[in-house]
Design a protein around this motif. Structure first.
Motif: not given
Lengths: 80, 480
Positions: B30, B34, B148
């Motif tokens: 993740n 991002l 995100l």
């Protein structure tokens, strides 16, 4: 009122709002099953049900209600 | 960065995929996504990064405050206004200043460049704040996860506008499968081909015709321009959405659908259930329902209901709510009168359909054909308003479509715009507007699938070839 009675009353209200006596409603009925159940009729329906049962739906429930069964759950929660 | 650019296709995307899949821990994956998303955004113009960060930061802090507050609605209102104020400043301040100036016969202006994707990511941030306020979801305490959600590059700059409650669970818990990857890969290529091969070609014709002085083209050319733009905007934006949904699938995300064959609609209400679905449902959930419910509780509504009956009260509610929602929908698309008129025009037809019961399923084939023609007619005209430089231009253009402008000196006749290639593109654009191809794509037969994949690879090669050869590659929805 038990679930059956509430369902019966909701069926009457829906038939009245949609102006169609042939609509059959069960707990599994979703908006897509009923011709013409769009956002505008949804609001009319919500308003009528609120008046009839003397309850108020939260905005989250107005938006996320999945089927008639969930609607009955919410009515029971508030009338008990 | 454009999805349909060689840099994205051959550098950014493959590198992001490779690095992403060298890691297995969710949290690191993740964070890397991002990082890639921020890079993607900054690639075009680094100056707007602080605005994006501010939106993320306001929403992150805001939701935590809302969750702890005893006055959730007023707390939410403060942070919603903060997010909206940035959108307002960059997108609308100039427009309002100019129009207020006109009232006082002054020429005021404020020229700001619109930060890329601000209308899209602001709406995602608002969705998050409102969801938390309504209590449907918990505030996201992990700053990177929230970032995100707002910055994820597939949907960051042109949607689909993903509602927080639709994707919240996927951020922490999703499965990247080979099936999803294969699906995403194909979906991306189909989107790319729709954009590069069909939208760009239609767009070139539309641009030429819309740039002509009104007196230099007649009705057939005006209709051709309107049709070309109708195809361009659909293939451009639905192609972009296909690419976004496909890219999401590559990383295990299920991004909600944005288009469902809008051009087969039989009414404008149906059209809007099939066109830019994520925006339509956004306005439904976060504007239409609250406005309608507060109208229902208003004194005016109760008075009308008492004196004129439920039906009239319903009509009153519909008129007010539709005007607000469609005025706002128009304004969302751009700070110009053409967009406001375009929005209200859509609202007008939806109201008309509501009051007359138009568009309900009818058994008769003839009636159904008439309904379809009506819908096509209404949305083609709507796109003329949408595309025009000014309301005046739109009006003259529409007059021209109906032969109401008599003085013409047409230098370039219809055949000039309709060479063999353009006719081929229009034919494809017409055919692909029908859902039949979705079924063909999903046919369960290995032999057929192989052939379909060969066609998809050909479409990919042609798209890349076109991208290297042709510089005409705009994205309509990047302006919003």
């Amino acid at each position: 009122m038990d679930r059956k009675e509430i369902l019966k009353k909701i069926t009457e209200i829906i038939r009245d709002v949609f102006d169609d006596d042939k609509i059959d409603i069960s707990e599994e009925t979703v908006a897509a099953d009923v011709e013409g159940w769009d956002s505008l009729t949804h609001i009319t329906l919500i308003g009528t049900i609120e008046d009839e049962f003397n309850i108020k739906f939260a905005m989250k429930d107005v938006v996320n209600m999945k089927n008639v069964g969930e609607m009955i759950d919410l009515i029971i929660k508030q009338t008990d | 960065m454009l999805f349909s650019s060689l840099t994205f296709l051959f550098f950014f995307l493959p590198m992001t995929i490779i690095v992403y899949y060298t890691e297995t821990r969710r949290i690191i994956r993740n964070m890397f996504l991002l990082f890639a998303s921020v890079l993607f955004y900054a690639w075009g113009d680094i100056r707007y990064l602080p605005i994006l960060f501010s939106t993320v930061f306001i929403s992150y802090i805001g939701a935590i405050f809302i969750e702890r507050s005893n006055h959730k609605q007023s707390t939410a209102a403060v942070f919603i206004l903060l997010d909206l104020s940035m959108l307002f400043y960059f997108k609308y301040a100039g427009f309002f200043l100019e129009n207020i100036g006109l009232l006082f016969h002054r020429e005021w202006s404020l020229k700001l460049v619109l930060p890329l994707g601000i209308s899209f990511y602001t709406f995602q941030a608002l969705s998050y704040l409102i969801d938390v306020c309504r209590g449907g979801v918990k505030a996201q305490h992990n700053f990177f996860n929230l970032s995100l959600y707002i910055c994820f590059f597939p949907q960051l700059i042109a949607g689909p506008i993903v509602k927080y409650h639709d994707i919240a669970d996927q951020i922490d818990d999703r499965k990247e499968t080979t099936d999803a990857f294969y699906y995403g890969f194909r979906r991306f290529i189909i989107g790319l081909a729709k954009k590069v091969l069909i939208a760009n070609a239609s767009g070139e014709i539309a641009d030429k015709i819309f740039a002509l002085p009104i007196a230099e083209f007649d009705a057939p050319i005006a209709w051709l321009g309107a049709m070309a733009y109708t195809f361009q905007i659909y293939y451009d934006f639905s192609g972009y959405s296909d690419m976004a949904i496909g890219l999401g699938a590559l990383f295990g995300f299920r991004i909600p659908e944005n288009f469902n064959y809008p051009y087969i609609s039989k009414s404008i209400s149906e059209f809007w259930r099939r066109w830019h679905i994520s925006l339509g449902t956004w306005f439904k959930e976060y504007l239409f329902y609250p406005v309608s419910v507060s109208l229902m509780n208003s004194r005016a509504y109760r008075l009308i209901k008492k004196h004129f009956g439920k039906k009239t009260a319903g009509v009153f509610l519909s008129i007010v709510a539709l005007t607000i929602v469609w005025g706002a929908t128009g304004l969302w698309h751009g700070a110009a009168w053409t967009f406001i008129v375009w929005g209200l025009y859509n609202g007008f037809f939806i109201l008309f359909e509501l009051l007359t019961g138009w568009g309900k399923t009818k058994k008769s084939k003839l009636l159904s054909a008439i309904q379809h023609l009506y819908a096509v007619f209404v949305f083609v005209i709507s796109f003329v308003i949408f595309r025009s430089e000014s309301c005046n231009h739109a009006l003259h253009y529409i007059q021209n479509m109906f032969g109401l402008i008599k003085e013409h000196t047409v230098y370039l006749k219809l055949p000039y715009y309709l060479n063999h290639y353009n006719i081929l593109i229009f034919t494809l654009a017409f055919l692909f507007s029908f859902p039949i191809f979705k079924d063909i794509l999903n046919v369960k037969n290995k032999y057929y699938q192989t052939i379909i994949n060969i066609f998809i690879m050909i479409a990919f090669s042609l798209s890349v070839f076109e991208l290297t050869a042709n510089t005409f590659n705009p994205f309509i929805y990047f302006r919003f």
